[in-house]
Design a protein around this motif. Structure first.
Motif, mmCIF file in Angstrom:
data_model
loop_
_atom_site.group_PDB
_atom_site.id
_atom_site.type_symbol
_atom_site.label_atom_id
_atom_site.label_comp_id
_atom_site.label_asym_id
_atom_site.label_seq_id
_atom_site.Cartn_x
_atom_site.Cartn_y
_atom_site.Cartn_z
ATOM 1 N N MET A 64 -14.246 43.707 -7.599
ATOM 2 C CA MET A 64 -14.260 42.354 -7.068
ATOM 3 C C MET A 64 -13.614 42.338 -5.685
ATOM 4 O O MET A 64 -12.528 42.867 -5.489
ATOM 5 N N SER A 65 -14.265 41.723 -4.715
ATOM 6 C CA SER A 65 -13.731 41.692 -3.355
ATOM 7 C C SER A 65 -12.677 40.596 -3.202
ATOM 8 O O SER A 65 -12.629 39.649 -3.977
ATOM 9 N N GLU A 66 -11.838 40.763 -2.179
ATOM 10 C CA GLU A 66 -10.821 39.755 -1.908
ATOM 11 C C GLU A 66 -11.475 38.487 -1.385
ATOM 12 O O GLU A 66 -12.455 38.535 -0.657
ATOM 13 N N LYS A 67 -10.909 37.363 -1.752
ATOM 14 C CA LYS A 67 -11.464 36.084 -1.316
ATOM 15 C C LYS A 67 -10.986 35.740 0.084
ATOM 16 O O LYS A 67 -9.835 35.992 0.440
ATOM 17 N N SER A 68 -11.885 35.156 0.847
ATOM 18 C CA SER A 68 -11.478 34.675 2.161
ATOM 19 C C SER A 68 -10.616 33.426 1.968
ATOM 20 O O SER A 68 -10.651 32.774 0.934
ATOM 21 N N ILE A 69 -9.830 33.143 2.988
ATOM 22 C CA ILE A 69 -8.831 32.077 2.924
ATOM 23 C C ILE A 69 -9.101 31.057 4.018
ATOM 24 O O ILE A 69 -9.393 31.419 5.160
ATOM 25 N N THR A 70 -8.968 29.790 3.670
ATOM 26 C CA THR A 70 -9.022 28.707 4.649
ATOM 27 C C THR A 70 -7.656 28.037 4.671
ATOM 28 O O THR A 70 -7.056 27.808 3.618
ATOM 29 N N VAL A 71 -7.183 27.748 5.864
ATOM 30 C CA VAL A 71 -5.894 27.081 6.032
ATOM 31 C C VAL A 71 -6.122 25.775 6.776
ATOM 32 O O VAL A 71 -6.845 25.734 7.776
ATOM 33 N N LEU A 72 -5.498 24.716 6.277
ATOM 34 C CA LEU A 72 -5.460 23.434 6.971
ATOM 35 C C LEU A 72 -4.000 23.159 7.300
ATOM 36 O O LEU A 72 -3.180 22.969 6.394
ATOM 37 N N ALA A 73 -3.671 23.201 8.584
ATOM 38 C CA ALA A 73 -2.295 22.937 9.023
ATOM 39 C C ALA A 73 -2.279 21.575 9.711
ATOM 40 O O ALA A 73 -2.955 21.370 10.713
ATOM 41 N N HIS A 74 -1.513 20.638 9.144
ATOM 42 C CA HIS A 74 -1.460 19.258 9.632
ATOM 43 C C HIS A 74 -0.205 19.046 10.480
ATOM 44 O O HIS A 74 0.900 19.386 10.056
ATOM 45 N N PHE A 75 -0.413 18.445 11.642
ATOM 46 C CA PHE A 75 0.665 18.162 12.589
ATOM 47 C C PHE A 75 0.632 16.665 12.911
ATOM 48 O O PHE A 75 -0.412 16.148 13.318
ATOM 49 N N TYR A 76 1.751 15.976 12.725
ATOM 50 C CA TYR A 76 1.853 14.546 13.024
ATOM 51 C C TYR A 76 2.882 14.375 14.148
ATOM 52 O O TYR A 76 4.090 14.478 13.919
ATOM 53 N N PHE A 77 2.389 14.118 15.343
ATOM 54 C CA PHE A 77 3.260 14.046 16.517
ATOM 55 C C PHE A 77 3.840 12.660 16.743
ATOM 56 O O PHE A 77 3.206 11.645 16.408
ATOM 57 N N LYS A 78 4.999 12.641 17.349
ATOM 58 C CA LYS A 78 5.548 11.387 17.867
ATOM 59 C C LYS A 78 4.604 10.947 18.986
ATOM 60 O O LYS A 78 4.093 11.795 19.735
ATOM 61 N N PRO A 79 4.319 9.646 19.109
ATOM 62 C CA PRO A 79 3.325 9.197 20.085
ATOM 63 C C PRO A 79 3.514 9.729 21.507
ATOM 64 O O PRO A 79 2.537 10.095 22.159
ATOM 65 N N LYS A 80 4.740 9.825 21.979
ATOM 66 C CA LYS A 80 4.968 10.296 23.349
ATOM 67 C C LYS A 80 4.843 11.811 23.476
ATOM 68 O O LYS A 80 4.895 12.344 24.577
ATOM 69 N N GLN A 81 4.654 12.504 22.359
ATOM 70 C CA GLN A 81 4.575 13.967 22.360
ATOM 71 C C GLN A 81 3.154 14.487 22.127
ATOM 72 O O GLN A 81 2.943 15.696 22.061
ATOM 73 N N ILE A 82 2.183 13.595 22.011
ATOM 74 C CA ILE A 82 0.813 14.004 21.679
ATOM 75 C C ILE A 82 0.270 15.019 22.689
ATOM 76 O O ILE A 82 -0.234 16.083 22.310
ATOM 77 N N GLN A 83 0.357 14.713 23.965
ATOM 78 C CA GLN A 83 -0.246 15.586 24.986
ATOM 79 C C GLN A 83 0.413 16.965 25.003
ATOM 80 O O GLN A 83 -0.269 17.993 25.001
ATOM 81 N N THR A 84 1.736 16.992 24.997
ATOM 82 C CA THR A 84 2.451 18.273 25.022
ATOM 83 C C THR A 84 2.176 19.070 23.752
ATOM 84 O O THR A 84 1.941 20.278 23.798
ATOM 85 N N GLY A 85 2.192 18.389 22.613
ATOM 86 C CA GLY A 85 1.913 19.056 21.346
ATOM 87 C C GLY A 85 0.506 19.629 21.302
ATOM 88 O O GLY A 85 0.305 20.755 20.856
ATOM 89 N N GLN A 86 -0.449 18.862 21.799
ATOM 90 C CA GLN A 86 -1.826 19.341 21.824
ATOM 91 C C GLN A 86 -1.955 20.576 22.711
ATOM 92 O O GLN A 86 -2.667 21.520 22.371
ATOM 93 N N GLN A 87 -1.248 20.603 23.810
ATOM 94 C CA GLN A 87 -1.294 21.761 24.705
ATOM 95 C C GLN A 87 -0.739 23.010 24.020
ATOM 96 O O GLN A 87 -1.303 24.101 24.148
ATOM 97 N N LEU A 88 0.355 22.853 23.284
ATOM 98 C CA LEU A 88 0.932 23.995 22.561
ATOM 99 C C LEU A 88 -0.035 24.510 21.490
ATOM 100 O O LEU A 88 -0.226 25.724 21.341
ATOM 101 N N LEU A 89 -0.648 23.595 20.758
ATOM 102 C CA LEU A 89 -1.598 24.001 19.726
ATOM 103 C C LEU A 89 -2.834 24.646 20.343
ATOM 104 O O LEU A 89 -3.396 25.592 19.784
ATOM 105 N N ALA A 90 -3.248 24.153 21.499
ATOM 106 C CA ALA A 90 -4.412 24.744 22.184
ATOM 107 C C ALA A 90 -4.117 26.186 22.597
ATOM 108 O O ALA A 90 -5.024 27.032 22.594
ATOM 109 N N GLN A 91 -2.859 26.482 22.936
ATOM 110 C CA GLN A 91 -2.494 27.865 23.260
ATOM 111 C C GLN A 91 -2.668 28.761 22.033
ATOM 112 O O GLN A 91 -3.166 29.884 22.144
ATOM 113 N N LEU A 92 -2.258 28.252 20.862
ATOM 114 C CA LEU A 92 -2.463 29.023 19.629
ATOM 115 C C LEU A 92 -3.943 29.244 19.370
ATOM 116 O O LEU A 92 -4.353 30.308 18.903
#
Length: 101
Positions: free
Chosen positions: A1-29
């Protein structure tokens, strides 16, 4: 039996004034992580009804390679930067396919 592939859902809830900066950091990832062994896809999404809510949707070849990802220095460094920008802790859901093709 082969190993199963994995899906990850990582949820991030930003403070309103941090949306742009947070999105930029996540875009780097989003640029770096697909180069890691076993990463099949890694895409950032923003909730259309809640602009503070972002979800990173990831697909990995198997659990072992996902575990290697969790140990990557760039991930740890980004988490440290993100934490003060968030309204609540990062929520991570790890799923596997019920049926592999």
């Amino acid at each position: 039996m082969s190993e199963k592939s994995i899906t990850v859902l990582a949820h991030f809830y930003f403070k309103p004034k941090q949306i742009q900066t947070g999105q930029q950091l996540l875009a780097q990832l989003e640029k770096i992580t697909p180069q890691e062994p076993g990463c099949l896809s890694y895409f950032l999404h923003q909730n259309t009804q809640d602009p503070t809510h972002f979800v990173m949707v990831e697909s990995w070849k198997n659990q072992a390679l996902l575990e290697q990802h969790f140990k990557m220095p760039h991930l740890a460094e980004t988490r440290i930067l993100l934490e003060p920008m968030l309204n609540k802790p990062i929520e991570v859901q790890i799923l596997h396919k019920c049926v592999e093709k």
